[in-house]
Design a protein around this motif. Structure first.
Motif, short mmCIF file in Angstrom:
data_model
loop_
_atom_site.label_atom_id
_atom_site.label_comp_id
_atom_site.label_asym_id
_atom_site.label_seq_id
_atom_site.Cartn_x
_atom_site.Cartn_y
_atom_site.Cartn_z
N ASP A 56 0.83 -1.20 0.00
CA ASP A 56 0.00 0.00 0.00
C ASP A 56 0.87 1.26 0.00
O ASP A 56 0.55 2.25 -0.65
CB ASP A 56 -0.93 -0.02 1.22
CG ASP A 56 -2.00 1.05 1.15
OD1 ASP A 56 -2.62 1.20 0.08
OD2 ASP A 56 -2.21 1.73 2.17
N SER A 57 2.00 1.21 0.69
CA SER A 57 2.90 2.36 0.75
C SER A 57 3.46 2.69 -0.62
O SER A 57 3.55 3.86 -1.00
CB SER A 57 4.06 2.08 1.72
OG SER A 57 3.58 1.96 3.03
N PHE A 58 3.85 1.68 -1.38
CA PHE A 58 4.37 1.92 -2.73
C PHE A 58 3.28 2.55 -3.60
O PHE A 58 3.53 3.53 -4.30
CB PHE A 58 4.85 0.62 -3.38
CG PHE A 58 5.29 0.82 -4.81
CD1 PHE A 58 6.58 1.25 -5.09
CD2 PHE A 58 4.42 0.59 -5.87
CE1 PHE A 58 6.99 1.46 -6.40
CE2 PHE A 58 4.83 0.79 -7.18
CZ PHE A 58 6.11 1.23 -7.44
N TYR A 59 2.09 2.00 -3.53
CA TYR A 59 0.98 2.50 -4.34
C TYR A 59 0.67 3.96 -4.00
O TYR A 59 0.50 4.79 -4.89
CB TYR A 59 -0.25 1.61 -4.13
CG TYR A 59 -1.41 1.99 -5.01
CD1 TYR A 59 -1.43 1.64 -6.36
CD2 TYR A 59 -2.48 2.70 -4.49
CE1 TYR A 59 -2.49 1.99 -7.17
CE2 TYR A 59 -3.55 3.05 -5.30
CZ TYR A 59 -3.55 2.70 -6.63
OH TYR A 59 -4.60 3.06 -7.43
N ARG A 60 0.63 4.29 -2.71
CA ARG A 60 0.33 5.66 -2.30
C ARG A 60 1.45 6.61 -2.71
O ARG A 60 1.19 7.73 -3.16
CB ARG A 60 0.07 5.74 -0.80
CG ARG A 60 -1.26 5.12 -0.41
CD ARG A 60 -1.71 5.43 1.00
NE ARG A 60 -0.67 5.63 1.99
CZ ARG A 60 -0.31 4.71 2.89
NH1 ARG A 60 -0.90 3.55 2.94
NH2 ARG A 60 0.63 4.98 3.76
N ALA A 61 2.69 6.19 -2.57
CA ALA A 61 3.82 7.03 -2.99
C ALA A 61 3.79 7.25 -4.50
O ALA A 61 4.05 8.36 -4.98
CB ALA A 61 5.14 6.38 -2.57
N PHE A 62 3.45 6.19 -5.24
CA PHE A 62 3.36 6.31 -6.70
C PHE A 62 2.28 7.33 -7.08
O PHE A 62 2.50 8.20 -7.91
CB PHE A 62 3.04 4.95 -7.33
CG PHE A 62 2.99 5.00 -8.83
CD1 PHE A 62 4.13 4.78 -9.59
CD2 PHE A 62 1.80 5.28 -9.48
CE1 PHE A 62 4.08 4.84 -10.97
CE2 PHE A 62 1.74 5.34 -10.87
CZ PHE A 62 2.88 5.12 -11.62
N ARG A 63 1.11 7.21 -6.47
CA ARG A 63 0.00 8.13 -6.78
C ARG A 63 0.35 9.57 -6.41
O ARG A 63 0.03 10.50 -7.15
CB ARG A 63 -1.28 7.71 -6.05
CG ARG A 63 -1.89 6.46 -6.62
CD ARG A 63 -2.46 6.74 -7.99
NE ARG A 63 -2.97 5.52 -8.56
CZ ARG A 63 -2.78 5.15 -9.81
NH1 ARG A 63 -2.10 5.89 -10.63
NH2 ARG A 63 -3.28 4.02 -10.26
N MET A 64 1.02 9.76 -5.28
CA MET A 64 1.42 11.11 -4.88
C MET A 64 2.41 11.68 -5.89
O MET A 64 2.26 12.83 -6.34
CB MET A 64 2.05 11.09 -3.49
CG MET A 64 2.48 12.47 -3.03
SD MET A 64 3.11 12.53 -1.34
CE MET A 64 4.39 11.30 -1.37
N ALA A 65 3.40 10.90 -6.27
CA ALA A 65 4.38 11.36 -7.25
C ALA A 65 3.72 11.63 -8.60
O ALA A 65 4.05 12.60 -9.29
CB ALA A 65 5.50 10.33 -7.40
N GLN A 66 2.76 10.79 -8.97
CA GLN A 66 2.05 10.97 -10.23
C GLN A 66 1.27 12.30 -10.22
O GLN A 66 1.32 13.05 -11.20
CB GLN A 66 1.12 9.79 -10.46
CG GLN A 66 0.43 9.80 -11.80
CD GLN A 66 -0.42 8.54 -11.98
OE1 GLN A 66 -1.11 8.11 -11.05
NE2 GLN A 66 -0.34 7.96 -13.15
N ASN A 67 0.58 12.58 -9.14
CA ASN A 67 -0.17 13.83 -9.04
C ASN A 67 0.76 15.05 -9.08
O ASN A 67 0.46 16.04 -9.76
CB ASN A 67 -1.02 13.86 -7.77
CG ASN A 67 -2.19 12.91 -7.85
OD1 ASN A 67 -2.70 12.61 -8.91
ND2 ASN A 67 -2.63 12.43 -6.70
N LEU A 68 1.86 14.97 -8.37
CA LEU A 68 2.83 16.07 -8.39
C LEU A 68 3.43 16.25 -9.78
O LEU A 68 3.63 17.37 -10.25
CB LEU A 68 3.94 15.83 -7.36
CG LEU A 68 3.53 15.98 -5.90
CD1 LEU A 68 4.62 15.45 -4.98
CD2 LEU A 68 3.22 17.44 -5.58
#
Length: 104
Positions: A56-68
């Protein structure tokens, strides 16, 4: 470029608060170089978590980086469209890690 009047609630550097003419909600203003640094930190988190891509941590970090990155790309394109020179460029992208996502 279009000139409009906006409501400015705070002029704090890298933390301005404004209301755009067509919006009910206030917005937060961040300078492009700071946005670039936040994106870099998010990419660093993905790099650290890439050995556990199903987490879940990888997925959330990926989504945050994607949005940024989407916001950063919009910033870069806007600057380019208006002949504004930038002192940075995206070197590492979320796309470099997309293959690690299980559900996409």
């Amino acid at each position: 470029m279009k000139k409009e009047t906006i409501e400015i609630y705070s002029t704090a550097r890298d933390n301005g608060v404004v209301r755009m003419p067509s919006s009910h909600y206030l917005g937060s203003v961040i300078q492009g170089d700071s946005l670039f640094l936040l994106h870099g930190e998010a990419i660093d988190m993905i790099e650290e978590l890439k050995h556990n891509p199903g987490s879940d941590s990888f997925y959330r970090a990926f989504r945050m980086a994607q949005n940024l990155e989407e916001r950063l790309n919009h910033y870069i394109k806007t600057c380019q469209d208006n002949d504004i020179e930038l002192s940075f460029d995206i070197v590492c992208s979320v796309e470099d890690y997309r293959e690690l996502l299980y559900d996409e």
